[in-house]
Structures are given as structure tokens and as C-alpha cells.
Design a protein around this motif. Structure first.
Motif, mmCIF file in Angstrom:
data_model
loop_
_atom_site.group_PDB
_atom_site.id
_atom_site.type_symbol
_atom_site.label_atom_id
_atom_site.label_comp_id
_atom_site.label_asym_id
_atom_site.label_seq_id
_atom_site.Cartn_x
_atom_site.Cartn_y
_atom_site.Cartn_z
ATOM 1 N N LYS A 21 -7.357 11.470 -1.421
ATOM 2 C CA LYS A 21 -5.972 10.997 -1.296
ATOM 3 C C LYS A 21 -5.143 11.532 -2.462
ATOM 4 C CE LYS A 21 -6.419 7.777 2.070
ATOM 5 N NZ LYS A 21 -5.666 7.825 3.312
ATOM 6 N N ILE A 22 -3.835 11.561 -2.259
ATOM 7 C CA ILE A 22 -2.956 12.143 -3.269
ATOM 8 C C ILE A 22 -2.214 11.058 -4.052
ATOM 9 C CG2 ILE A 22 -0.953 13.663 -3.609
ATOM 10 C CD1 ILE A 22 -1.956 15.136 -1.051
ATOM 11 N N VAL A 23 -2.231 11.229 -5.374
ATOM 12 C CA VAL A 23 -1.546 10.298 -6.275
ATOM 13 C C VAL A 23 -0.441 11.049 -6.997
ATOM 14 C CG1 VAL A 23 -1.850 9.111 -8.502
ATOM 15 C CG2 VAL A 23 -3.473 8.698 -6.650
ATOM 16 N N PHE A 24 0.746 10.466 -7.055
ATOM 17 C CA PHE A 24 1.840 11.060 -7.828
ATOM 18 C C PHE A 24 2.465 9.984 -8.711
ATOM 19 C CE2 PHE A 24 6.068 12.169 -9.015
ATOM 20 C CZ PHE A 24 6.069 13.549 -9.167
ATOM 21 N N SER A 25 2.750 10.328 -9.966
ATOM 22 C CA SER A 25 3.578 9.432 -10.775
ATOM 23 C C SER A 25 4.281 10.227 -11.874
ATOM 24 C CB SER A 25 2.763 8.279 -11.359
ATOM 25 O OG SER A 25 3.646 7.243 -11.782
ATOM 26 N N ALA A 26 5.209 9.559 -12.542
ATOM 27 C CA ALA A 26 6.002 10.227 -13.573
ATOM 28 C C ALA A 26 6.557 9.195 -14.543
ATOM 29 C CB ALA A 26 7.160 10.995 -12.927
ATOM 30 N N VAL A 27 6.887 9.666 -15.736
ATOM 31 C CA VAL A 27 7.617 8.852 -16.720
ATOM 32 C C VAL A 27 8.768 9.719 -17.192
ATOM 33 C CG1 VAL A 27 7.507 7.771 -19.013
ATOM 34 C CG2 VAL A 27 5.596 7.494 -17.439
ATOM 35 N N GLN A 28 9.884 9.086 -17.527
ATOM 36 C CA GLN A 28 11.016 9.849 -18.052
ATOM 37 C C GLN A 28 10.838 10.102 -19.551
ATOM 38 O OE1 GLN A 28 15.048 8.524 -16.782
ATOM 39 N NE2 GLN A 28 13.945 6.647 -16.328
ATOM 40 N N PRO A 29 11.094 11.315 -20.000
ATOM 41 C CA PRO A 29 11.035 11.576 -21.447
ATOM 42 C C PRO A 29 12.327 11.113 -22.129
ATOM 43 C CG PRO A 29 11.467 13.612 -20.271
ATOM 44 C CD PRO A 29 11.309 12.539 -19.221
ATOM 45 N N SER A 30 12.652 9.849 -21.946
ATOM 46 C CA SER A 30 13.964 9.383 -22.413
ATOM 47 C C SER A 30 13.872 8.578 -23.697
ATOM 48 C CB SER A 30 14.611 8.528 -21.328
ATOM 49 O OG SER A 30 13.757 7.456 -21.018
ATOM 50 N N THR B 22 2.300 12.385 -0.964
ATOM 51 C CA THR B 22 1.661 11.357 -1.789
ATOM 52 C C THR B 22 1.235 10.127 -0.996
ATOM 53 O OG1 THR B 22 3.062 12.079 -3.609
ATOM 54 C CG2 THR B 22 2.073 9.870 -3.810
ATOM 55 N N ASP B 23 -0.005 9.667 -1.248
ATOM 56 C CA ASP B 23 -0.481 8.416 -0.659
ATOM 57 C C ASP B 23 -0.200 7.230 -1.578
ATOM 58 O OD1 ASP B 23 -2.078 9.351 1.793
ATOM 59 O OD2 ASP B 23 -2.889 10.640 0.208
ATOM 60 N N PHE B 24 -0.455 7.406 -2.887
ATOM 61 C CA PHE B 24 -0.354 6.279 -3.821
ATOM 62 C C PHE B 24 0.480 6.637 -5.040
ATOM 63 C CE2 PHE B 24 -4.619 5.700 -1.836
ATOM 64 C CZ PHE B 24 -4.286 4.569 -1.100
ATOM 65 N N VAL B 25 1.263 5.661 -5.498
ATOM 66 C CA VAL B 25 2.113 5.864 -6.667
ATOM 67 C C VAL B 25 1.842 4.754 -7.693
ATOM 68 C CG1 VAL B 25 4.480 6.192 -7.469
ATOM 69 C CG2 VAL B 25 3.877 6.811 -5.116
ATOM 70 N N PRO B 26 1.055 5.046 -8.741
ATOM 71 C CA PRO B 26 0.788 4.021 -9.760
ATOM 72 C C PRO B 26 1.975 3.856 -10.702
ATOM 73 C CG PRO B 26 -0.425 6.050 -10.275
ATOM 74 C CD PRO B 26 0.307 6.296 -8.987
ATOM 75 N N VAL B 27 2.594 2.674 -10.682
ATOM 76 C CA VAL B 27 3.780 2.389 -11.500
ATOM 77 C C VAL B 27 3.773 0.919 -11.931
ATOM 78 C CG1 VAL B 27 5.452 4.083 -10.641
ATOM 79 C CG2 VAL B 27 5.046 1.997 -9.329
ATOM 80 N N GLY B 28 4.658 0.595 -12.867
ATOM 81 C CA GLY B 28 4.868 -0.797 -13.253
ATOM 82 C C GLY B 28 5.718 -1.525 -12.212
ATOM 83 N N ALA B 29 5.780 -2.848 -12.340
ATOM 84 C CA ALA B 29 6.448 -3.688 -11.338
ATOM 85 C C ALA B 29 7.927 -3.337 -11.169
ATOM 86 C CB ALA B 29 6.300 -5.157 -11.726
ATOM 87 N N ASP B 30 8.568 -2.830 -12.226
ATOM 88 C CA ASP B 30 10.007 -2.561 -12.137
ATOM 89 C C ASP B 30 10.344 -1.429 -11.164
ATOM 90 O OD1 ASP B 30 8.892 -0.575 -13.691
ATOM 91 O OD2 ASP B 30 10.526 -0.502 -15.133
ATOM 92 N N GLN B 31 9.344 -0.664 -10.734
ATOM 93 C CA GLN B 31 9.615 0.460 -9.833
ATOM 94 C C GLN B 31 9.397 0.119 -8.359
ATOM 95 O OE1 GLN B 31 11.040 3.337 -10.843
ATOM 96 N NE2 GLN B 31 11.166 2.207 -12.764
#
Ligand code: AMP
Ligand code: TRP
Length: 331
Positions: free
Chosen positions: A4-13, A141-150
């Protein structure tokens, strides 16, 4: 069976906090064997609020170095910068044509950021979730690991995928969020009603992934708690202590009941010190490794180049399919 495919990202902010780490990056590391993982620096997203260009560039290198120091492995996962793959912006345009302004105006993050940056409410800020949907949908993408705010952004991503598929026939995989059971929302150390955020104006409210051991211990010592002197997990009445127990559990590998047991009868001062020391012990080697990697720009750029090549290949394939479905001429 294909992985399965996982995608995630964080902003370099900004410098990531331990909230970003436990809510997101830490979990990405463990998924690298079981899934085909694609991890991005969401640098285009950061432009939706004012940035200082030289700082943005430096923070992008820093975030990449942190990814690597935390254990993301470019031989296992695709690691790249969003701006190096033009298809993210291209798919955003196509998805914009199936998005209603009303559904973007309703987003909590949009409302929150437009009140905090009232002088700069721009189209990018409104369109932020559509770019995020493009990030995710481009790779099947099948799954997106993120925090609750997303969570809300994942919901609109799913809506757009379904809407596009209904209009133009099956094209996008409808993704699911993976939100951790513990650590999905690490709270501010100064106001446990608020989430810990790297953009908080009070640096005592967060532990950044750059803080020294002394800073970490000092900030935990000052953490706001109640006056009951009892270390129990109770998110209703003891938000501060519950947050500290959660952090301790995430950084020690203990469950929350185990941690409660360990600190039975212990005073708040001693408990806060123990939390600080535990977090510092885990972060110190990561920070050291991050700084080591950061000094090797050539290596960082080679990782980005390699990642961009792999991501562009995948994204380009999806864009051809999308352009064909909507009726554009293919050469
Ligand atoms: P951002 O800093 O907005 O780019 O967020 C990057 C990732 O960190 C996202 O998956 C967020 O959901 C997650 N995240 C941000 N703040 C927290 C927090 N306080 N607790 C848990 N996860 C967080
Ligand atoms: N919007 C996310 C955040 O602020 C970062 C992000 C951008 C993201 N694109 C993404 C997260 C795609 C998951 C998938 O946290």
C-alpha cells in the motif's frame, strides 16, 4: 500483493516541535518497511503565509536533515520537495475546477489563519487544502499519517477524489488518514487547552527539535499544570498533567497507566524534571545527527535530486491519466 502507498508531508515553516515529531514524523519511520512511502517537504504550502526567502530555504534544508536524522531512509522511501515536482501545482489547478469556494471557506485552519494573518488573506491560503489533496492524490495514496489537526483536510481530499471519480470515471484512490491513538495532539506547555504549535509567540509553549537539554528541562519545569498534586491522566480536569503523561509515555515507550504507576506519590516538580530528562535523552542524538547531516549540503541536495526524479516519474504518469480523462489533447 503490492504494498500500500503512504504519503505525508510537513511544512518547512519553522523549527518542528515535539508535536510534529510524535504526531507525524516519528510514525513515518516505522512504516517504511511495510508500505511504499513517499514523504515530502510541503514548501509550496508555506508560501500561503509570509516567509523570509532566505529563512525558508534554510528551514527546508533543516527539515530534510531532521527527516533523515529521525530515521527516514532515502533507499526505502521517496523523499522530496513539493516544489521540485510541477505536477503538484498542475493537479491543484484541475482539482480547483471541482472544488467549491464554500467548502474551502469553511475549513477551520483557513478561518484560524485568516484571523491570525488578517493583513495577508490570499488565494493560496484559501486553496491550501486543494494543494494538499493534489499532494496526496497524485501518488494513488492509500494512507496518510498525520496529527489530528489535519483530519478535516483529509476529509476534503476524499470528497474531491470521489467527486472527480464520479465525474470522469475511476481515477484517484480515496485515501484514509492514519491518526495516532496517543500523540495526535500534543498540547501547549503554557496553555494545555491549545495545541503545541511551532508558530506560538511564546517559545516556552513548545519544545522545538532544536532545543538544548537545558532549554527542554527549563521549559518542562515551567509547564502549566493544576494545583492538585496528583499525577493522574484526566483530560477533562487535568489537561496539563495529562499532556505531560502523554509526552512521557511517547518518549519512554511506557503506557500511560505504567507511567501513572511510576509517578504515584511523586511531586509535580520531580515529575516535570523526569519528563524533561526523558525527552532530552531521546532528542539529543536526533539533534546531533541532524546538525551533522545539515553541514553536508551536497548530500542533502543529492537526496532531493534523487527523490525528485522518483516522484516526478510517478506524478507525471498520474497527470497524463488525469489530462486524458478530462479531455485534453495528449501529444
Ligand atoms: P505542520 O507543522 O502544520 O506542517 O504539521 C506537520 C504535521 O505535524 C501534521 O501531520 C500535523 O498534524 C502534525 N502536528 C502539528 N502539531 C501537532 C501537535 N501539537 N500534536 C500532534 N501532531 C501535530
Ligand atoms: N498541511 C499539512 C500540515 O500543515 C502538511 C501537508 C501538506 C500534508 N501536504 C500534505 C500532510 C499531504 C499530509 C499529506 O500539517
Amino acid at each position: 500483493m503490492d504494498k500500500k502507498i503512504v504519503f505525508s508531508a510537513v511544512q518547512p515553516s519553522g523549527i518542528p516541535t515535539i508535536g510534529n515529531y510524535v504526531g507525524s514524523i516519528k510514525n513515518w519511520v516505522n512504516m517504511q518497511d511495510e508500505y511504499n512511502c513517499i514523504y515530502s517537504l510541503a514548501d509550496l504550502h508555506t508560501l500561503t503565509v509570509k516567509q523570509i526567502p532566505a529563512e525558508l530555504r534554510q528551514r527546508s534544508y533543516e527539515l530534510l536533515a531532521l527527516y533523515l536524522a529521525a530515521g527516514l531512509d532515502p533507499n526505502k522511501s521517496v523523499i522530496f520537495a513539493q516544489s521540485h515536482v510541477p505536477a503538484h501545482a498542475e493537479l491543484t489547478w484541475i482539482l480547483n475546477t471541482v472544488t467549491y469556494p464554500g467548502e474551502l471557506q469553511r475549513m477551520t485552519q483557513f478561518k484560524d489563519k485568516s484571523s491570525r494573518h488578517a493583513e495577508n488573506v490570499n488565494m493560496g491560503l484559501l486553496d491550501y487544502p486543494v494543494l494538499m489533496a493534489a499532494d496526496i492524490l497524485l501518488y494513488g495514496t492509500d494512507f496518510v499519517p498525520v496529527g489530528a489537526d489535519q483530519k478535516q483536510h483529509l476529509e476534503i481530499t476524499r470528497d474531491l477524489a470521489i467527486r472527480f471519480n464520479n465525474r470522469y470515471s475511476q481515477t484517484f484512490t480515496v485515501p484514509e488518514p492514519l491518526i495516532p491513538k496517543v500523540g495526535a495532539k500534543v498540547m501547549s506547555l503554557q496553555d494545555p487547552e491549545k495545541k503545541m504549535s511551532k508558530s506560538d509567540e511564546n517559545p516556552n509553549a513548545y519544545i522545538s527539535m532544536n532545543d538544548s537539554t537545558d532549554d527542554i528541562i527549563r521549559k518542562f519545569k515551567r509547564a502549566v499544570t493544576d494545583s492538585e498534586a496528583c499525577i493522574k491522566f484526566d483530560e477533562e480536569n487535568k489537561k496539563g498533567i495529562s499532556n505531560l503523561l502523554t509526552i512521557y509515555s511517547l518518549f519512554s515507550g511506557m503506557t500511560i497507566p505504567e507511567a501513572e504507576k511510576q509517578f504515584e506519590g511523586v511531586g509535580y516538580g520531580e515529575f516535570k524534571l523526569a519528563v524533561g530528562e526523558q525527552v532530552a535523552n531521546v532528542l539529543q542524538p536526533i539533534t546531533a545527527e541532524k546538525n551533522r547531516i545539515l553541514s553536508d549540503k551536497a548530500y542533502l541536495e543529492s537526496v532531493l535530486k534523487d527523490g525528485a526524479e522518483k516522484a516526478n516519474y510517478l506524478a507525471h504518469k498520474m497527470m497524463r491519466k488525469v489530462y486524458k480523462k478530462v479531455g485534453l489533447i495528449q501529444l
